[in-house]
Design a protein around this motif. Structure first.
Motif: not given
Length: 221
Positions: A136-147, A182-190
């Protein structure tokens, strides 16, 4: 006057009368223009050796064949006209190989999976379609949801872990075939991996965090 003289004169007058009568008859018979037949100067087909019925048939046939010329349109040209007129045409489905991955990840804020005992199967975005445990290629600080949807009736959940294998985010466990979570989260560098808590060896994939909407390489410049 002698009888011979009288007879002779009568004969001359009789002859003159006959000549005049004959001339008058000829004039009445030929009152048309020179070179044209018939009493009114109209050619008579019968005198020319023509059949009137055959002449009429030929004229009717000529009338039927007269008119604007028509040209048959080839099938290829007809198909092109149909496309230009806005008729629906069948299109091929989007192939993940034809999609620019960087552009699609930049526009994505939702990831969809199917959950199997053997692996997480990617559904969307297009770049992960039909791929098992995709990165998964995600951007730090962006809101995402996994369904994700349970596809085998086993007990699954979706967890995000850091480099120390510590849980950072997690969904509920579900064991009903066809149930969606559905899981909503904020992407972080960790964030480094995603797993199923019950099947961490098979259902596991990597997470690549991009800082500030840029590639890691660009972020280090």
């Amino acid at each position: 006057m002698s009888d011979d003289t009288f007879d002779s004169g009568l004969d001359r007058r009789s002859m003159l009368g006959l000549v005049v009568a004959s001339a008058s008859s000829l004039a009445l018979a030929g009152c048309g223009e020179p070179g044209e037949g018939g009493p009114d100067g109209v050619e008579d087909p019968e005198e020319e050796g023509q059949d009137p019925a055959a002449t009429q048939d030929a004229e009717e046939e000529a009338d039927e064949t007269d008119g604007p010329d028509t040209e048959e349109i080839p099938e290829e040209a007809a198909d092109e006209d149909a496309d230009e007129n806005g008729e629906e045409t069948e299109t091929d489905p989007i192939d993940a190989d034809d999609v620019d991955a960087d552009d699609e990840w930049a526009e994505t804020d939702q990831i969809v999976f199917e959950a199997f005992r053997s692996a997480w199967n990617g559904v969307s975005p297009t770049v992960i379609r039909e791929e098992e445990n995709p990165t998964l290629e995600l951007y730090a600080g962006r809101e995402y949801e996994v369904v994700w949807q349970n596809e085998d009736g086993l007990d699954h959940n979706f967890e995000i872990r850091d480099g120390e294998d510590e849980q950072l985010e997690a969904s509920d466990y579900v064991d009903e075939d066809g149930e969606t979570v559905t899981l909503e989260f904020l992407a972080t560098v960790e964030m480094e991996t995603y797993v199923c808590g019950n099947h961490p060896d098979e259902m596991v994939g990597e997470i690549d965090i991009r800082a500030d909407g840029t590639d890691d390489a660009e972020a280090t410049d």
